[in-house]
Write a protein that holds these residues in place. Structure first.
Motif, mmCIF file in Angstrom:
data_model
loop_
_atom_site.group_PDB
_atom_site.id
_atom_site.type_symbol
_atom_site.label_atom_id
_atom_site.label_comp_id
_atom_site.label_asym_id
_atom_site.label_seq_id
_atom_site.Cartn_x
_atom_site.Cartn_y
_atom_site.Cartn_z
ATOM 1 N N LEU A 1 2.081 1.988 -3.406
ATOM 2 C CA LEU A 1 1.026 2.532 -4.276
ATOM 3 C C LEU A 1 0.590 3.931 -3.837
ATOM 4 C CD1 LEU A 1 -1.359 -0.531 -4.885
ATOM 5 C CD2 LEU A 1 0.463 0.328 -6.356
ATOM 6 N N ALA B 1 3.846 -4.084 -7.705
ATOM 7 C CA ALA B 1 3.901 -2.816 -6.961
ATOM 8 C C ALA B 1 5.283 -2.588 -6.346
ATOM 9 C CB ALA B 1 2.832 -2.807 -5.871
ATOM 10 N N TRP C 1 0.840 -1.210 0.000
ATOM 11 C CA TRP C 1 0.000 0.000 0.000
ATOM 12 C C TRP C 1 0.869 1.252 0.000
ATOM 13 C CZ3 TRP C 1 -4.540 -0.785 -1.734
ATOM 14 C CH2 TRP C 1 -5.257 -1.948 -1.417
#
Ligand SMILES: Cc1ncc(COP(=O)(O)O)c(C=O)c1O
Length: 447
Positions: free
Chosen positions: A131, A301, A128
């Motif tokens: 991102l 990612a 996360w």
């Protein structure tokens, strides 16, 4: 001959063990093994009724695995995966991607269940971040969860006896109740399931911008006492994750490699996690090896220029150990060549029948829970009132100590007597396992 007992007491510090009690007792010292039996230094044989703490799959000294390790030893025992690669680690990764649920396409190795969970937590957290969702830092956990003993995996655990003392060291989590907690007379298992799912849904709706992932032991919470979730619970969790942008981490450390009757517990409900932790049975129970599998989306990612600082800075000295990976490849080949999961089904049924006829009727058995080869027998002081024994009586420990004289090794979880035989157990050995357990429960509890 050396006095192994004295030397043990002089030098060793055993895990999860009150060493004062230990030094007051006579340790059983294992010297060798044959198939599903362990043999101690006195030459006594014991059925390995908990698969050497839930790791062994094909029995001990399985010829195909022994051979694979020796062959690998003649090539190289270990080389690093930091900056180099190694043949057995590549071979095993390919096999794991093929047999795990669709979408899990990348394999990150480590060396225990705890580290496999640490890796999953750190990947989810950094995913996360990479991102740009910097607020998604929270993990949702189930009450009474157990994911290992390192600080990160203890943070997502919920067994007070093991974990509460470390609470000042742990990161915050959001805990939801496990369905088991709602189990009162008159409440169906579906209702327990739905209440817990409602709880998770409410948290997910409220905090979707802050939750990175939920971590679950799929189907069975092992260390909590072989607590089996109601059907549809795992699927319900997955659905809520998908609706709210929350990663699903399945910890298959205990349930993986056939223990529930399918290769992975997730398969029972066709669940496809974003991250999966594997260890224990991965190497057939031979060598310390773990893997965390991730989807390609998560993996991507982490890609970029070095200066983007998206790299996953994590690794262990023995990551991808060649001997352990060779053992794991051989173990997976045995699953196929011996059609192990097919043969397992009749053993699981037979075990169920014997539990029903020999264990359930016992006066001090409150409940028998079974999922495949995972069995928890809950001892109870008074069956009709469902009262527990005072913990100080250590009834679980006494029963599992007693059962040794009937030729079986077991280890309890509190007052739950756990049976978790290797998948290679024969029907005769299942008979021995259940009848010895019944005898000891009777001898210890019916006095
Ligand atoms: C579900 C689960 N996760 C993680 C672990 C920790 O594995 P290890 O003892 O290899 O660190 C265990 C161990 O029992 C477990 O049952």
């Amino acid at each position: 001959m050396k006095n192994w007992s004295d030397l043990d007491k002089k030098y060793l510090w055993h895990p999860f063990t009150q060493m004062r009690e230990w030094t007051d007792s006579e340790p059983l010292v294992v010297e060798k093994a044959e198939g599903n039996f362990l043999v101690d230094v006195e030459g006594r044989r014991y059925l390995d009724g908990v698969s050497s703490l839930w790791v062994n799959v094909h029995g001990h000294r399985k010829e195909a695995i022994d051979r694979a390790i020796v062959e690998q030893l003649e090539k190289v025992a270990h080389s690093t995966l930091l900056g180099l690669s190694g043949v057995p680690s590549i071979e095993l990764a390919e096999k794991l991607v093929k047999i795990t649920p669709d979408g899990l396409d990348r394999v990150f190795y480590s060396d225990s269940g705890s580290t496999a969970v640490e890796v999953a937590l750190k990947i989810a957290f950094q995913y996360w971040r990479n991102l740009g969702f910097d607020r998604k830092t929270l993990f949702v956990t189930l009450s009474q969860a157990y994911h290992g003993d390192t600080i990160g995996s203890v943070s997502v655990g919920g067994i007070d006896l093991f974990h509460s003392i470390f609470s000042p060291l742990l990161f915050n989590t959001l805990s939801i109740p496990t369905p088991f907690l709602y189990r009162y007379p008159g409440i169906s298992s579906e209702e327990c399931r739905d209440r817990c799912l409602d709880h998770f849904r409410a948290i997910a709706e409220d905090k979707r911008d802050e939750i990175a992932a939920i971590i679950v032991e799929p189907l069975v919470q092992g260390a909590a006492g072989i607590i089996v979730h109601p059907r549809g619970f795992l699927k319900g969790i997955e659905t809520i994750c998908r609706e709210h942008g929350i990663l699903l981490i399945c910890d298959e450390v205990a349930t993986g490699f056939g223990r529930t009757g399918k290769m992975f517990a997730c398969e029972h409900e066709d669940v496809k996690p974003d991250l999966m932790a594997l260890a224990k049975g991965l190497s057939g129970g031979y060598l310390p090896l773990a893997a965390t599998l991730a989807t390609e989306e998560i993996y991507k990612a982490f890609l970029g220029a070095f200066s983007d600082y998206r790299t996953f800075f994590h690794g262990h000295s023995y990551t991808g150990n060649a001997l352990a990976c060779a053992a794991a490849c051989a173990s997976l080949d045995v699953f196929e060549s011996e059609r192990l999961l097919e043969h397992a089904q009749s053993k699981i049924r037979f075990l169920k029948e014997l539990l029903a006829s020999e264990i359930e009727p016992l006066q001090h058995v409150g409940e028998v829970r079974q999922c495949g080869f995972m069995v928890g027998i809950e001892l109870t002081e008074n069956r009709s009132l469902r009262t527990e024994y005072p913990p100080g009586l250590r009834m679980g420990a006494r029963v599992t100590r007693d059962v040794r004289k009937h030729g079986v090794i077991l280890r309890p979880l509190g007052d739950v007597v756990v049976l978790m035989p290797p998948l290679s157990i024969t029907l005769d050995e299942i008979r021995l396992l259940v009848s010895a357990t019944a005898k000891s429960i009777h001898e210890i509890c019916d006095q």
